[in-house]
Design a protein around this motif. Sequence first.
Motif, PDB file in Angstrom:
ATOM      1  N   HIS A  56       0.624  -1.315   0.029  1.00 66.29           N
ATOM      2  CA  HIS A  56       0.017   0.055  -0.052  1.00 66.29           C
ATOM      3  C   HIS A  56       0.937   1.139  -0.052  1.00 66.29           C
ATOM      4  O   HIS A  56       0.384   2.424   0.115  1.00 66.29           O
ATOM      5  N   MET A  57       2.193   1.124  -0.357  1.00 68.44           N
ATOM      6  CA  MET A  57       2.905   2.192  -0.404  1.00 68.44           C
ATOM      7  C   MET A  57       3.374   2.602  -1.667  1.00 68.44           C
ATOM      8  O   MET A  57       3.623   1.597  -2.528  1.00 68.44           O
ATOM      9  N   SER A  58       3.585   3.858  -2.269  1.00 73.12           N
ATOM     10  CA  SER A  58       3.869   4.104  -3.688  1.00 73.12           C
ATOM     11  C   SER A  58       4.733   5.219  -3.925  1.00 73.12           C
ATOM     12  O   SER A  58       4.323   6.293  -4.158  1.00 73.12           O
ATOM     13  N   PRO A  59       6.118   5.267  -3.355  1.00 73.18           N
ATOM     14  CA  PRO A  59       6.721   6.447  -3.534  1.00 73.18           C
ATOM     15  C   PRO A  59       7.452   6.569  -4.882  1.00 73.18           C
ATOM     16  O   PRO A  59       7.726   7.630  -5.444  1.00 73.18           O
ATOM     17  N   GLY A  60       7.180   5.623  -5.810  1.00 76.66           N
ATOM     18  CA  GLY A  60       7.574   5.571  -7.231  1.00 76.66           C
ATOM     19  C   GLY A  60       6.587   6.123  -8.247  1.00 76.66           C
ATOM     20  O   GLY A  60       6.794   5.948  -9.535  1.00 76.66           O
ATOM     21  N   ASP A  61       5.303   6.500  -7.735  1.00 71.41           N
ATOM     22  CA  ASP A  61       4.230   6.720  -8.706  1.00 71.41           C
ATOM     23  C   ASP A  61       4.401   7.907  -9.667  1.00 71.41           C
ATOM     24  O   ASP A  61       4.302   7.872 -10.816  1.00 71.41           O
ATOM     25  N   ALA A 103      11.260  10.773   9.627  1.00 70.94           N
ATOM     26  CA  ALA A 103      12.569  10.966  10.231  1.00 70.94           C
ATOM     27  C   ALA A 103      13.523   9.966   9.431  1.00 70.94           C
ATOM     28  O   ALA A 103      14.509  10.429   9.260  1.00 70.94           O
ATOM     29  N   ALA A 104      12.842   8.532   9.054  1.00 73.55           N
ATOM     30  CA  ALA A 104      13.891   7.700   8.586  1.00 73.55           C
ATOM     31  C   ALA A 104      14.212   8.060   7.191  1.00 73.55           C
ATOM     32  O   ALA A 104      15.453   7.690   6.622  1.00 73.55           O
ATOM     33  N   GLN A 105      13.561   8.842   6.613  1.00 68.26           N
ATOM     34  CA  GLN A 105      13.763   9.308   5.215  1.00 68.26           C
ATOM     35  C   GLN A 105      14.502  10.670   5.186  1.00 68.26           C
ATOM     36  O   GLN A 105      15.070  11.107   4.137  1.00 68.26           O
ATOM     37  N   ALA A 128      13.848   7.360  -0.224  1.00 66.14           N
ATOM     38  CA  ALA A 128      14.988   6.373  -0.805  1.00 66.14           C
ATOM     39  C   ALA A 128      14.214   5.381  -1.458  1.00 66.14           C
ATOM     40  O   ALA A 128      13.235   4.883  -1.005  1.00 66.14           O
ATOM     41  N   ARG A 129      15.181   4.784  -2.074  1.00 71.93           N
ATOM     42  CA  ARG A 129      14.950   3.542  -2.740  1.00 71.93           C
ATOM     43  C   ARG A 129      14.687   2.407  -1.951  1.00 71.93           C
ATOM     44  O   ARG A 129      14.100   1.351  -2.189  1.00 71.93           O
ATOM     45  N   ARG A 130      15.507   2.403  -0.952  1.00 67.88           N
ATOM     46  CA  ARG A 130      15.612   1.212   0.125  1.00 67.88           C
ATOM     47  C   ARG A 130      14.136   1.241   0.754  1.00 67.88           C
ATOM     48  O   ARG A 130      13.704   1.918   1.093  1.00 67.88           O
ATOM     49  N   GLU A 131      13.925  -0.169   0.798  1.00 62.84           N
ATOM     50  CA  GLU A 131      12.495  -0.739   1.754  1.00 62.84           C
ATOM     51  C   GLU A 131      13.017  -0.408   3.265  1.00 62.84           C
ATOM     52  O   GLU A 131      13.845  -1.196   3.629  1.00 62.84           O
ATOM     53  N   LEU A 132      11.977   0.295   4.021  1.00 64.57           N
ATOM     54  CA  LEU A 132      11.876   0.211   5.444  1.00 64.57           C
ATOM     55  C   LEU A 132      10.852  -0.855   5.672  1.00 64.57           C
ATOM     56  O   LEU A 132       9.823  -0.706   5.489  1.00 64.57           O
ATOM     57  N   ARG A 133      11.522  -1.999   6.310  1.00 61.66           N
ATOM     58  CA  ARG A 133      10.519  -3.040   6.696  1.00 61.66           C
ATOM     59  C   ARG A 133       9.836  -3.081   7.967  1.00 61.66           C
ATOM     60  O   ARG A 133       9.105  -4.004   8.363  1.00 61.66           O
ATOM     61  N   ARG A 134       9.897  -1.995   8.678  1.00 60.72           N
ATOM     62  CA  ARG A 134       9.389  -1.742  10.236  1.00 60.72           C
ATOM     63  C   ARG A 134       8.147  -0.858   9.811  1.00 60.72           C
ATOM     64  O   ARG A 134       8.404   0.371   9.019  1.00 60.72           O
ATOM     65  N   TYR A 135       7.001  -1.091  10.283  1.00 55.53           N
ATOM     66  CA  TYR A 135       5.858  -0.175   9.806  1.00 55.53           C
ATOM     67  C   TYR A 135       5.925   0.916  10.364  1.00 55.53           C
ATOM     68  O   TYR A 135       5.825   2.053   9.572  1.00 55.53           O
TER      69      TYR A 135
END
Length: 299
Positions: free
Chosen positions: A115-120, A280-282, A265-272
């Motif tokens: 349900h995430m779409s940073p690349g749209d 903050a993580a980005q 970022a392109r990296r996937e953050l795997r913690r919800y």
Amino acid sequence: MDTMRDRFISTTAELLDEDPRLAVVLAEVSGDGFQRAGRRHPDRVINVGIREQLLVGVGGGIALTGLRPIVHTFASFLVERPFEQVKLDFGHQGVSGVLVSAGASYDWPSAGLTHMSPGDVALMDTLDGWAVHVPGHPDEAEALLRHAAAGDGRDYLRLSLQSNERPRAVTGSGFLSVRQGRAGVVIAVGPMLDGVLAATEGMDTTVLYATTVRPFDAASLRRAVADADAADVVIVEPYLAGTSTAAANDALTDIPHRVLGLGVARRELRRYGRIEEHLAAQGLDPKSLRERISTFLKR
């Protein structure tokens, strides 16, 4: 305050009453919000079920009949999953409509990457002739939706739960100059504006506010750069980092310049986590933005 998605539902219901040319195509998402509108306009509110490729295909088919479709679901289901249908059923067929997404890059962290779409927006950038709108407030979402619905082009409207504290006067074209300075230019896209203003407080920078990012407002950027001491540009976007750096480079092709693209970022953050933790993580929270922007401009 209502959300952008709430405002989309109420505004679209009004538009259906006002404009017989409009039709809404859904794939279950937000279906409850359109029940009343569906009873009033059963021939122009269509729910295809959880079939996203069909969703876009039906939208393209409706456009071929002369209606103007408003096609809606989460961004990952509207742009990424049925991308071929967006490319062919609208672009190749030469028809127009309004795609309206919800969910943005990580509005629903507990739902995970599906349900995430940073690349749209980067994906939409590969297609010809699409205007891309990224409102930063529900009032702006309504204004941009009305602008797109009244037109006859291809429009992608990207809604988010993230919102600035107050709306700006947006028209569906061009950037707004929010703050003037000489040490560089920062372009804040949609819901990134409040964070950028907080991050650049006390810094001698120009801040441009972008809610319509395609077409890219090259003229406003060139004017801002001409008034600065150096052609240093930072673009802060709520989706894939660097999505608009090529557009900025093209705008300044005859001017020696530097461009920094900040975003997801392109990296996937795997913690919800929560939206604020993802920001903050980005590196998109005000503290991180200030450090990243000031470091770039001091070089």
